[in-house]
Design an enzyme around this catalytic site. Sequence first.
Site, PDB file in Angstrom:
ATOM      1  N   ARG A 167       0.903  -1.024  -0.466  1.00  0.00           N
ATOM      2  CA  ARG A 167       0.328  -0.066   0.379  1.00  0.00           C
ATOM      3  C   ARG A 167       0.888   1.095  -0.364  1.00  0.00           C
ATOM      4  O   ARG A 167       0.804   2.301   0.835  1.00  0.00           O
ATOM      5  CB  ARG A 167      -1.456  -0.224   0.975  1.00  0.00           C
ATOM      6  CG  ARG A 167      -1.672  -1.652   1.297  1.00  0.00           C
ATOM      7  CD  ARG A 167      -2.797  -0.814   0.320  1.00  0.00           C
ATOM      8  NE  ARG A 167      -3.669  -2.271   0.141  1.00  0.00           N
ATOM      9  CZ  ARG A 167      -3.728  -3.370   0.164  1.00  0.00           C
ATOM     10  NH1 ARG A 167      -2.974  -4.361  -0.698  1.00  0.00           N
ATOM     11  NH2 ARG A 167      -4.959  -4.595   0.236  1.00  0.00           N
ATOM     12  N   SER A 241     -11.041  -0.385   3.269  1.00  0.00           N
ATOM     13  CA  SER A 241      -9.760  -0.608   3.963  1.00  0.00           C
ATOM     14  C   SER A 241      -9.438   0.430   4.854  1.00  0.00           C
ATOM     15  O   SER A 241      -8.671   1.429   4.258  1.00  0.00           O
ATOM     16  CB  SER A 241      -8.913  -1.023   4.627  1.00  0.00           C
ATOM     17  OG  SER A 241      -8.726  -2.650   3.382  1.00  0.00           O
ATOM     18  N   GLU A 337      -4.673   4.028   5.745  1.00  0.00           N
ATOM     19  CA  GLU A 337      -4.989   3.411   4.876  1.00  0.00           C
ATOM     20  C   GLU A 337      -5.578   5.204   4.130  1.00  0.00           C
ATOM     21  O   GLU A 337      -4.355   5.604   3.152  1.00  0.00           O
ATOM     22  CB  GLU A 337      -5.175   2.423   4.052  1.00  0.00           C
ATOM     23  CG  GLU A 337      -5.304   1.747   2.591  1.00  0.00           C
ATOM     24  CD  GLU A 337      -6.295   0.401   2.283  1.00  0.00           C
ATOM     25  OE1 GLU A 337      -5.816  -0.457   2.975  1.00  0.00           O
ATOM     26  OE2 GLU A 337      -6.204   0.661   1.254  1.00  0.00           O
TER      27      GLU A 337
HETATM   28  C1  LIG Z   1     -15.582  -0.314  -1.108  1.00  0.00           C
HETATM   29  C2  LIG Z   1     -13.507   0.286  -1.043  1.00  0.00           C
HETATM   30  C3  LIG Z   1     -13.008  -0.844  -1.324  1.00  0.00           C
HETATM   31  C4  LIG Z   1     -11.502  -1.201  -1.518  1.00  0.00           C
HETATM   32  N1  LIG Z   1     -10.657  -2.157  -1.168  1.00  0.00           N
HETATM   33  C5  LIG Z   1      -9.333  -2.104  -1.822  1.00  0.00           C
HETATM   34  C6  LIG Z   1      -8.765  -2.714  -2.047  1.00  0.00           C
HETATM   35  O1  LIG Z   1      -9.088  -3.902  -2.742  1.00  0.00           O
HETATM   36  N2  LIG Z   1      -7.159  -2.583  -2.411  1.00  0.00           N
HETATM   37  C7  LIG Z   1      -7.035  -1.149  -2.125  1.00  0.00           C
HETATM   38  O2  LIG Z   1      -5.485  -1.211  -2.423  1.00  0.00           O
HETATM   39  N3  LIG Z   1      -6.936   0.257  -1.956  1.00  0.00           N
HETATM   40  C8  LIG Z   1      -8.571  -0.489  -1.957  1.00  0.00           C
HETATM   41  N4  LIG Z   1      -9.354   0.299  -1.913  1.00  0.00           N
HETATM   42  C9  LIG Z   1      -9.064   2.288  -1.770  1.00  0.00           C
HETATM   43  C10 LIG Z   1      -8.527   2.930  -2.895  1.00  0.00           C
HETATM   44  O3  LIG Z   1     -10.152   1.754  -3.895  1.00  0.00           O
HETATM   45  C11 LIG Z   1      -7.669   2.531  -4.257  1.00  0.00           C
HETATM   46  O4  LIG Z   1      -6.757   3.244  -2.903  1.00  0.00           O
HETATM   47  C12 LIG Z   1      -7.844   3.507  -5.488  1.00  0.00           C
HETATM   48  O5  LIG Z   1      -6.597   3.286  -5.994  1.00  0.00           O
HETATM   49  C13 LIG Z   1      -8.024   5.032  -4.913  1.00  0.00           C
HETATM   50  O6  LIG Z   1      -8.435   5.196  -6.888  1.00  0.00           O
HETATM   51  P1  LIG Z   1      -9.002   6.656  -6.556  1.00  0.00           P
HETATM   52  O7  LIG Z   1      -8.797   7.055  -7.982  1.00  0.00           O
HETATM   53  O8  LIG Z   1      -9.683   6.790  -5.813  1.00  0.00           O
HETATM   54  O9  LIG Z   1      -7.465   7.293  -5.809  1.00  0.00           O
HETATM   55  P2  LIG Z   1      -8.475   9.166  -5.298  1.00  0.00           P
HETATM   56  O10 LIG Z   1      -8.932   8.235  -3.759  1.00  0.00           O
HETATM   57  O11 LIG Z   1      -8.790   9.708  -5.794  1.00  0.00           O
HETATM   58  O12 LIG Z   1      -6.800   9.669  -4.157  1.00  0.00           O
HETATM   59  C14 LIG Z   1      -5.970   8.549  -3.551  1.00  0.00           C
HETATM   60  C15 LIG Z   1      -4.598   9.330  -3.821  1.00  0.00           C
HETATM   61  O13 LIG Z   1      -4.615   9.028  -4.929  1.00  0.00           O
HETATM   62  C16 LIG Z   1      -3.563  10.290  -5.397  1.00  0.00           C
HETATM   63  N5  LIG Z   1      -3.906  10.122  -6.707  1.00  0.00           N
HETATM   64  C17 LIG Z   1      -5.342   9.857  -7.722  1.00  0.00           C
HETATM   65  N6  LIG Z   1      -4.876  10.129  -8.929  1.00  0.00           N
HETATM   66  C18 LIG Z   1      -4.213  10.580  -8.970  1.00  0.00           C
HETATM   67  C19 LIG Z   1      -3.109  11.199 -10.497  1.00  0.00           C
HETATM   68  N7  LIG Z   1      -3.589  11.157 -11.556  1.00  0.00           N
HETATM   69  N8  LIG Z   1      -1.924  11.228 -10.093  1.00  0.00           N
HETATM   70  C20 LIG Z   1      -1.023  11.554  -8.909  1.00  0.00           C
HETATM   71  N9  LIG Z   1      -1.969  11.066  -7.942  1.00  0.00           N
HETATM   72  C21 LIG Z   1      -2.844  11.168  -8.028  1.00  0.00           C
HETATM   73  C22 LIG Z   1      -4.801  11.864  -4.964  1.00  0.00           C
HETATM   74  O14 LIG Z   1      -3.796  12.635  -4.917  1.00  0.00           O
HETATM   75  C23 LIG Z   1      -3.721  10.614  -3.359  1.00  0.00           C
HETATM   76  O15 LIG Z   1      -3.584  10.787  -2.367  1.00  0.00           O
HETATM   77  C24 LIG Z   1     -11.190   0.526  -1.366  1.00  0.00           C
HETATM   78  C25 LIG Z   1     -11.713   1.694  -1.622  1.00  0.00           C
HETATM   79  C26 LIG Z   1     -13.715   1.457  -0.689  1.00  0.00           C
HETATM   80  C27 LIG Z   1     -14.023   2.503  -1.050  1.00  0.00           C
END
Ligand SMILES: Cc1cc2nc3c(=O)[nH]c(=O)nc-3n(C[C@H](O)[C@H](O)[C@H](O)COP(=O)(O)OP(=O)(O)OC[C@H]3O[C@@H](n4cnc5c(N)ncnc54)[C@H](O)[C@@H]3O)c2cc1C
Length: 343
Positions: A167, A241, A337
Amino acid sequence: MKELEVYKDFSLKGYNTFGIDARADRFIALRSTDEYVDLLSSGVLDDGRFFILGGGSNVVFSDKYQGTVVHPANKGVSLIGQEGSRCFVEAGAGEVWADFVDSCISQGWYGLENLAAIPGCVGASPVQNVGAYGKEAKDVIWRVDCFDIANGAEHWIDAADCGFDYRWSNFKGEWKNRFIIDRVVFRLDSAFTPNLSYKALSEALAARNISQPTARQLADTVAAVRDSKLPNPQDIGSAGSFFKNPIVGKTQFDELKAKYPDIVAFPLPTGDFKLAAGWMIERCGWKGRSMGRVGVYEKQALVLVNRNGCSGQEVRRLANAIIANVETHFGIRLDCEAIFVDG
Ligand SMILES: Cc1cc2nc3c(=O)[nH]c(=O)nc-3n(C[C@H](O)[C@H](O)[C@H](O)COP(=O)(O)OP(=O)(O)OC[C@H]3O[C@@H](n4cnc5c(N)ncnc54)[C@H](O)[C@@H]3O)c2cc1C
């Protein structure tokens, strides 16, 4: 240069899976690589008050963000190279991750099945090295194409240089706020080899009488197992998580095991142990409890949920209470996380 659309006093409620009703002073969506270049040459981010927001599934906003929220929304998936069975697939940061995984399976580009149905966008997948069911993004990422926010220079960063860990990556650490990711190149395979290393997954397949899953069956089973454990953001707000599973050395693990024989932990190839944070939180009595308008999910204590229009401060209060309680009880300090984004 085409004028970028800047939305003022923008509601982020539909842009974070926790469903927090926060607002940003400014919001800019980037729909093409040209728009990245336009934004970075415009000087809009020069004050340093910006946040890059993908699908908002790993963030907790305070009620007001006094700066610019930049939302990479550029799409596009294409095969950019092939060597034997290896397929190099490029995807825009704004592609919805779950749709991207589905479309790769449809195209016969394999390797992402265990990561099916994770919320969020492709651009965030390298940031915390998304992982699930025995697979991590680092296993399939080949290169990350991004821009240096300070000077607009484009960089193609090889996976080996991204500092991927559990992570974690340099994008979340020393490179935080330095790069904006435009595209990610994945190294997939036209030959499908199922990864059944995760016990809950092989058990779920066995329960469906599947011993040799197709890629689609594997991804569907992953999605079904996830559904049974995690809240669907459409129905219940959460960031998945909320805490990382802490990693401890063998000596500390042996001490904990002597005190708590039923402690849940996974041995790592390094000789360390990954402790199930959800087990510790549950053991402290938090599962299903609420504090104000935020609570701990009934089915999985690792997940904090929005009970009814909670604020970012309420989430932080509950997270801090859990961290303090687990530390008092087990002597282990949990790390979040999810990322708190302060105004
Ligand atoms: C129900 C649920 C289940 C989940 N299950 C998992 C799982 O199984 N495994 C797991 O690893 N995660 C899980 N997550 C967490 C999440 O889905 C991941 O971390 C995902 O990659 C976040 O993507 P996002 O586009 O929503 O990023 P955001 O939440 O919008 O951003 C996350 C981080 O990435 C940065 N970021 C986003 N896009 C960019 C970009 N283009 N350039 C630079 N920085 C950027 C942001 O600034 C921030 O620091 C879960 C979340 C939920 C709600």
